[in-house]
Design an enzyme around this catalytic site. Structure first.
Site, PDB file in Angstrom:
ATOM      1  CD  GLU A 160       5.576  -2.068   6.399  1.00 20.23           C
ATOM      2  OE1 GLU A 160       5.433  -1.711   5.214  1.00 20.23           O
ATOM      3  OE2 GLU A 160       4.643  -2.112   7.216  1.00 20.23           O
ATOM      4  CE1 TYR A 170      -3.287   0.371   8.677  1.00 22.24           C
ATOM      5  CE2 TYR A 170      -2.068   2.189   9.657  1.00 22.24           C
ATOM      6  CZ  TYR A 170      -2.103   1.029   8.907  1.00 22.24           C
ATOM      7  OH  TYR A 170      -0.947   0.523   8.409  1.00 22.24           O
ATOM      8  CD  GLU A 214       3.557   3.920   5.599  1.00 23.30           C
ATOM      9  OE1 GLU A 214       4.336   3.630   6.541  1.00 23.30           O
ATOM     10  OE2 GLU A 214       2.842   3.080   5.032  1.00 23.30           O
ATOM     11  CG  HIS A 251      -3.577   3.071   6.407  1.00 21.68           C
ATOM     12  ND1 HIS A 251      -4.687   2.440   5.931  1.00 21.68           N
ATOM     13  CD2 HIS A 251      -2.544   2.249   6.133  1.00 21.68           C
ATOM     14  CE1 HIS A 251      -4.347   1.269   5.408  1.00 21.68           C
ATOM     15  NE2 HIS A 251      -3.039   1.131   5.512  1.00 21.68           N
ATOM     16  CD  GLU A 301       0.853   0.942   2.453  1.00 21.63           C
ATOM     17  OE1 GLU A 301       1.811   1.017   3.238  1.00 21.63           O
ATOM     18  OE2 GLU A 301      -0.265   0.517   2.790  1.00 21.63           O
ATOM     19  NE  ARG A 354       5.104   2.753   3.056  1.00 21.46           N
ATOM     20  CZ  ARG A 354       5.525   1.626   3.593  1.00 21.46           C
ATOM     21  NH1 ARG A 354       6.799   1.425   3.807  1.00 21.46           N
ATOM     22  NH2 ARG A 354       4.659   0.676   3.905  1.00 21.46           N
ATOM     23  NE  ARG A 400       2.958   1.025  11.233  1.00 15.77           N
ATOM     24  CZ  ARG A 400       1.900   0.636  10.500  1.00 15.77           C
ATOM     25  NH1 ARG A 400       1.873   0.890   9.209  1.00 15.77           N
ATOM     26  NH2 ARG A 400       0.924  -0.036  11.048  1.00 15.77           N
ATOM     27  CD1 TRP A 424      -9.592   0.785   7.309  1.00 14.75           C
ATOM     28  CD2 TRP A 424      -8.026  -0.026   5.929  1.00 14.75           C
ATOM     29  NE1 TRP A 424      -8.768  -0.050   8.026  1.00 14.75           N
ATOM     30  CE2 TRP A 424      -7.790  -0.557   7.215  1.00 14.75           C
ATOM     31  CE3 TRP A 424      -7.155  -0.395   4.881  1.00 14.75           C
ATOM     32  CZ2 TRP A 424      -6.744  -1.424   7.509  1.00 14.75           C
ATOM     33  CZ3 TRP A 424      -6.109  -1.244   5.158  1.00 14.75           C
ATOM     34  CH2 TRP A 424      -5.905  -1.771   6.467  1.00 14.75           C
ATOM     35  CG  ASP A 464       0.807   3.923   7.546  1.00 23.92           C
ATOM     36  OD1 ASP A 464       0.325   4.862   6.881  1.00 23.92           O
ATOM     37  OD2 ASP A 464       0.807   2.740   7.156  1.00 23.92           O
TER      38      ASP A 464
HETATM   39  C1  CS2 Z   1       0.308  -0.737   5.974  1.00 26.23           C
HETATM   40  C2  CS2 Z   1      -0.209  -2.101   5.618  1.00 26.23           C
HETATM   41  O1  CS2 Z   1       2.406  -1.756   6.282  1.00 26.23           O
HETATM   42  C3  CS2 Z   1       1.810  -0.698   6.083  1.00 26.23           C
HETATM   43  O2  CS2 Z   1       2.353   0.376   6.029  1.00 26.23           O
HETATM   44  O3  CS2 Z   1      -0.183   0.358   5.363  1.00 26.23           O
HETATM   45  O4  CS2 Z   1      -0.475  -2.759   6.827  1.00 26.23           O
HETATM   46  C4  CS2 Z   1      -1.437  -2.163   4.726  1.00 26.23           C
HETATM   47  O5  CS2 Z   1      -2.550  -1.713   5.397  1.00 26.23           O
HETATM   48  C5  CS2 Z   1      -1.631  -3.559   4.260  1.00 26.23           C
HETATM   49  O6  CS2 Z   1      -0.461  -4.008   3.676  1.00 26.23           O
HETATM   50  C6  CS2 Z   1      -2.806  -3.637   3.299  1.00 26.23           C
HETATM   51  O7  CS2 Z   1      -2.784  -4.794   2.552  1.00 26.23           O
HETATM   52 MG    MG Z   2       1.291   1.907   5.177  1.00 26.62          MG
END
Ligand code: CS2
Ligand code: MG
Length: 402
Positions: free
Chosen positions: A339, A159, A236, A212, A262, A283, A147, A402, A210
């Site tokens: 991951e 981020y 993602e 986010h 996630e 995810r 990634r 975020w 990602d």
């Molecule tokens: C992220 C994470 O791994 C990922 O894809 O989105 O770093 C996420 O921000 C954290 O797990 C938040 O707890």
């Molecule tokens: Mg993520």
């Protein structure tokens, strides 16, 4: 086999983890992860004050009935806190059942579907050149899927970009830090990053990215389209996924594969995304969505619609979740990728485990159970330290995702 005790252990060997240990009258015990990053004590309270009193005395072998008792039996059900607490119980009970059977968990789930589990790591840098170096470093470590995230010119913090590339830790302060976001700066920058990565590393390596949750559907559609020449493994969390139908718009415009989930806590969060074939990878993880018992249902639904698994595996998912996920990944027919962010040596010592990384793949072990334990004595040396994830604002001060 009666449950005689259940204890919640909070520790911070480099970062915070909440762990549940369930003991039985047969001397067998099981371990479950209950970590919800930045909201740890909500889950501790849910377990201690509401679930554990109802757990004592139950038959540890009745995983399904216990799951239904805490899910259907609760008037206030679903949501990240409740589903994480339920996942911890479920993971510990599957650990006990597999130990009682004398089998590694993947055998109990249906046996091995593959020899090894493809994983991806995080390469990030403050600019494109640094991200290129970070990707090269992951290639040297043997990773076949990476990634890539980079700082965005004109934005002080972005981020996914951290000081330490191997141990990325977003929960970075005892009160939330604030980062700044500009969609236009980001959208102008990301295609340049992937053009450079393909130029440097060729077509073989799998590249992931990602977002986010920071775009609208039409912005995500533009990004997906512009990234098509660079053949991403996935894009993602392109948009905040409360609006499942928003993905229809993205899908109409791009063939870049989409991953999401996630932050989901149940099958109801992804039902339409899956059944309308709006995504390619789901995810949602064992720890945040009700454990093995519930993830099996999500994976089975996904299989019907050509959606593969791609479980979240950041550092805030403890080795207990990683171990359990690897057994699941070794069994699940529609596996996609896992991951894998490394835990620190301190964390690995507190959670002894038998999974191993070799040349871009993880291998689960053959120890009966999920193969991860907790060293309680050592854990007691690392007391909880309050830590929050950041919040994010637009350049004009508007609070953003975020
Ligand atoms: C992220 C994470 O791994 C990922 O894809 O989105 O770093 C996420 O921000 C954290 O797990 C938040 O707890
Ligand atoms: Mg993520």
């Amino acid at each position: 086999m009666k449950i005689t005790a259940a204890r919640v252990i909070v520790c911070s060997p480099g970062r915070n983890f909440v762990t549940l240990k369930i003991e039985t009258d047969q001397g067998l015990y099981g371990v479950g992860d209950a970590t919800l990053n930045g909201r740890e004590f909500s889950v501790v309270s849910y377990l201690n004050d509401h679930l554990i009193p109802c757990l004592i005395g139950r038959d540890a072998r009745q995983i399904e009935d216990i799951w239904q008792y805490f899910y259907r039996g609760a008037y206030w059900r679903r949501g990240p806190v409740g589903m994480t607490a339920l996942a911890a119980i479920d993971m510990a009970l599957w650990d006990i059942k597999a130990k009682a059977a004398g089998m590694p968990l993947y055998q109990l789930l249906g046996g091995r579907s593959r020899d090894k589990v493809l994983v991806y790591g995080h390469a990030n840098g403050k600019d494109i050149a640094e991200t290129v170096d970070a990707v090269a470093h992951y290639r040297d470590l043997g990773y076949q899927a990476i990634r890539a995230q980079s700082g965005v010119p004109g934005l002080a913090s972005t981020y996914g970009v951290s000081k330490d590339t191997l141990f990325y830790e977003p929960a970075d302060a005892d009160l939330p830090t604030e980062s700044l976001w500009s969609t236009s700066k980001y959208l102008n920058h990301v295609p340049k990053l992937f053009a450079e990565l393909r130029q440097q590393f060729g077509d073989e390596v799998h590249l992931l990215h990602d977002v986010h949750h920071r775009l609208t559907p039409i912005e995500a559609a533009r990004l997906g389209k512009e990234l098509e020449p660079f053949k991403l493994f996935w894009l993602e969390d392109a948009v905040p996924a409360e609006l499942q139908e928003g993905f229809r718009l993205i899908r109409q415009h791009t063939t870049t594969p989409l991953a999401v989930g996630e932050v989901f806590s149940s099958i109801h969060d992804c039902q339409h995304l899956i059944s309308e074939q709006l995504i390619d990878y789901i995810r949602t993880t064992i720890v945040h969505a009700g454990g093995v018992t519930h993830l099996r249902r999500i994976a089975a639904l996904a299989e019907l619609y050509h959606v593969k698994t791609g479980f979240h595996g950041a550092t805030d998912l403890s080795p207990v979740t990683m171990g359990t996920a690897l057994h699941f990944d070794t069994w699940v027919p529609n596996f996609g990728i896992q991951e894998y962010m490394r835990h620190t040596a301190q964390t690995d010592e507190v959670f002894p485990h038998d999974y191993q990384f070799k040349q871009g793949f993880l291998y689960c072990g053959e120890t009966p159970g999920h193969g991860v334990d907790i060293n309680e004595k050592l854990a007691a040396q690392y007391p909880y330290q309050r830590a929050y994830l950041p919040v994010n604002r637009l350049e004009d001060g508007t609070l953003f995702n975020w």
